[in-house]
Scaffold this motif. Sequence first.
Motif, mmCIF file in Angstrom:
data_model
loop_
_atom_site.group_PDB
_atom_site.id
_atom_site.type_symbol
_atom_site.label_atom_id
_atom_site.label_comp_id
_atom_site.label_asym_id
_atom_site.label_seq_id
_atom_site.Cartn_x
_atom_site.Cartn_y
_atom_site.Cartn_z
ATOM 1 N N GLY A 161 4.677 7.503 -0.193
ATOM 2 C CA GLY A 161 5.376 6.365 -0.772
ATOM 3 C C GLY A 161 4.963 5.078 -0.090
ATOM 4 N N VAL A 162 5.802 4.059 -0.203
ATOM 5 C CA VAL A 162 5.452 2.740 0.334
ATOM 6 C C VAL A 162 5.282 2.826 1.854
ATOM 7 C CG1 VAL A 162 6.199 0.340 0.604
ATOM 8 C CG2 VAL A 162 6.664 1.572 -1.531
ATOM 9 N N LYS A 163 4.153 2.316 2.335
ATOM 10 C CA LYS A 163 3.839 2.407 3.765
ATOM 11 C C LYS A 163 4.898 1.707 4.606
ATOM 12 C CE LYS A 163 -1.011 3.223 4.286
ATOM 13 N NZ LYS A 163 -2.331 2.706 4.611
ATOM 14 N N LEU A 164 5.323 2.391 5.652
ATOM 15 C CA LEU A 164 6.448 1.885 6.427
ATOM 16 C C LEU A 164 6.103 0.660 7.262
ATOM 17 C CD1 LEU A 164 8.179 5.194 7.526
ATOM 18 C CD2 LEU A 164 8.634 3.753 5.541
ATOM 19 N N ASP A 165 4.834 0.493 7.619
ATOM 20 C CA ASP A 165 4.516 -0.698 8.426
ATOM 21 C C ASP A 165 4.586 -1.975 7.587
ATOM 22 O OD1 ASP A 165 2.268 -0.355 6.928
ATOM 23 O OD2 ASP A 165 0.852 -0.225 8.593
ATOM 24 N N GLN A 166 4.816 -1.839 6.289
ATOM 25 C CA GLN A 166 4.954 -3.020 5.436
ATOM 26 C C GLN A 166 6.419 -3.338 5.129
ATOM 27 O OE1 GLN A 166 2.319 -2.034 2.151
ATOM 28 N NE2 GLN A 166 0.516 -2.594 3.378
ATOM 29 N N VAL A 167 7.316 -2.606 5.780
ATOM 30 C CA VAL A 167 8.756 -2.826 5.582
ATOM 31 C C VAL A 167 9.399 -2.968 6.956
ATOM 32 C CG1 VAL A 167 10.871 -1.847 4.603
ATOM 33 C CG2 VAL A 167 8.663 -1.377 3.510
ATOM 34 N N ASP A 195 7.905 5.919 2.417
ATOM 35 C CA ASP A 195 7.174 7.069 2.956
ATOM 36 C C ASP A 195 8.035 7.804 3.997
ATOM 37 O OD1 ASP A 195 5.272 8.863 3.816
ATOM 38 O OD2 ASP A 195 4.282 7.428 5.152
ATOM 39 N N LEU A 196 9.119 8.375 3.518
ATOM 40 C CA LEU A 196 10.058 9.100 4.382
ATOM 41 C C LEU A 196 10.529 10.343 3.634
ATOM 42 C CD1 LEU A 196 12.306 6.181 5.650
ATOM 43 C CD2 LEU A 196 11.136 7.793 7.141
ATOM 44 N N THR A 197 10.509 11.479 4.312
ATOM 45 C CA THR A 197 10.970 12.710 3.684
ATOM 46 C C THR A 197 11.629 13.583 4.733
ATOM 47 O OG1 THR A 197 8.933 12.647 2.398
ATOM 48 C CG2 THR A 197 10.258 14.626 2.195
ATOM 49 N N GLY A 198 12.792 14.089 4.420
ATOM 50 C CA GLY A 198 13.447 15.043 5.306
ATOM 51 C C GLY A 198 13.412 16.433 4.700
ATOM 52 N N ASP A 237 0.846 -1.198 0.000
ATOM 53 C CA ASP A 237 0.000 0.000 0.000
ATOM 54 C C ASP A 237 0.881 1.248 0.000
ATOM 55 O OD1 ASP A 237 -2.373 -1.520 0.233
ATOM 56 O OD2 ASP A 237 -1.932 -1.794 2.375
ATOM 57 N N LEU A 238 0.295 2.333 -0.509
ATOM 58 C CA LEU A 238 1.051 3.584 -0.611
ATOM 59 C C LEU A 238 0.395 4.691 0.199
ATOM 60 C CD1 LEU A 238 1.554 3.757 -4.494
ATOM 61 C CD2 LEU A 238 3.158 2.866 -2.801
#
Length: 466
Positions: A402-408, A429-432, A223-224
């Motif tokens: 982006g790609v959901k972090l709970d799936q990684v 799904d990470l952005t600085g 999921d995104l």
Amino acid sequence: MQDNQLPPLPAATTPSPPAAADTPPAAHADFLILGAGAAGMMAAAACGELLNKRRHPPIRIVVLEKNPRPGIKVLVCGGGRCNVTNAGDLDYLIAQFGRNGRFLTPALQALDNNALRTWLAGHGVPTHEEHDGKIYPDSNKASSVVNAFLDAMAEAGVEVHSGADHAAADVTHDAADGKFVVRTSGGAVWRAGVLLICVGGQSYTRMGTTGDGYRFAAALGHDLVTPRPAIVPLLCKQAWISELQGLAVPDVEVRIESPGPLPRLATGKPAPSINDLLFTHFGLSGPAVLNLSEIVAELLEKFPDLTLRIDFARHSPRDELSARIRRWHDTDGRKLARTMLAEIVPQRLADMICRLSGIDDAGICSQLSAGQAHAIVEHLKACRVTVYATRGFKEAMVTAGGVKLDQVNPKNMESRICPGLLLAGEVLDLTGPSGGYNLQLAFSTGYLAGITASRLIRNPAAPGMV
Ligand SMILES: Cc1cc2nc3c(=O)[nH]c(=O)nc-3n(C[C@H](O)[C@H](O)[C@H](O)COP(=O)(O)OP(=O)(O)OC[C@H]3O[C@@H](n4cnc5c(N)ncnc54)[C@H](O)[C@@H]3O)c2cc1C
């Protein structure tokens, strides 16, 4: 190798597409990496350095890159100087990534900013710190960073296949043997036991990053979080802004006057944003607004426009500024108001604030009315501009969502949905904010993915990898 030269690419060994329309024979890779950006090059080098420097015959690490050569996005970073990371301890770095920052803890423990600098120095690229903790190569050339990765990959026996024909077109998982199958635009087919998707986001599309990774990840069951532009310039309604194009104003404070509750921060930079501001022909840019732009983009999905409040004199309270203008009136009466104001802000902005406050170019301090003095203070401390759009994905430096972090799995970058699949870099799904954090994110997650790949290849049945 000279810093300003890119080495010739290794000859591509991808099988040619078949003459007939039937499926071509698949080429095999032990570790297949999609995307030779910051994350992909680091993953390939890290895995290759761990495995291939000791092993005969070498394991086959293959990178597929859509652009004519690897690292093209890295080459434009930091205006061609490449702000590779930022100084600061682990907690500081994690805090920059806001609500999702904790996900990065294991990746940063594997390769933090100091370890990255050591890695670069060990590959011939010493670095130094500048303003705001930004770290740059001593060469001041992004090409030296890319060349270090090209050398490291070549020495570690990594095969790089780049060019439009080698772009991954679709990705599937063969449940029968657990291999990933990647078809390229040129018709080649690759099979691999371990696959890393690190094709970046969908911003700055002319650099090859067109959101393909979201499609690949979704096809494999992920999921995104809706991708949206971040670190992106803003379009403003006020015509006077364009007249100041090219003017940079240091150390301003920018706040969003939100028509509704502010969304939770993804970039981690708390509002207000304090940094440098740049006027452009269409609106505003510079780190002070770029670091707020993701929230602005999110709010503009709900509201037609919103107001930014800018403080150009954040170190001076209003009453101090009012008293200062009264002193101009009393003791510098013959001087031009615009000249006196240029002691506080750059001359072009001083001229504009005078104009917006109803003072003409020849206006002298003794003629300032109470209303004009008040207007000057207002424009200095709470200048309101209306934002109605961002410059969009085309000009966004990064993609939020982006790609959901709970799936990684953050401990090894392996998908929790699809074992053997790794994800790294901006596709997550990470952005600085701007300042070197996004490259650090790509290098750290890429490095951890490379280490994980080496473990999976050495011992595919290793328990606890997911
Ligand atoms: C102008 C600009 C300046 C920037 N400056 C900085 C800076 O100074 N510091 C900083 O920290 N960050 C900076 N960034 C952000 C930084 O570039 C990214 O965060 C970082 O490159 C992301 O790394 P990545 O490996 O995830 O993706 P990328 O580096 O974007 O690499 C992805 C690669 O995948 C390739 N690709 C895409 N689709 C496919 C496909 N289907 N098949 C094969 N390959 C594919 C792309 O061509 C690309 O080479 C800047 C960005 C821009 C646009």
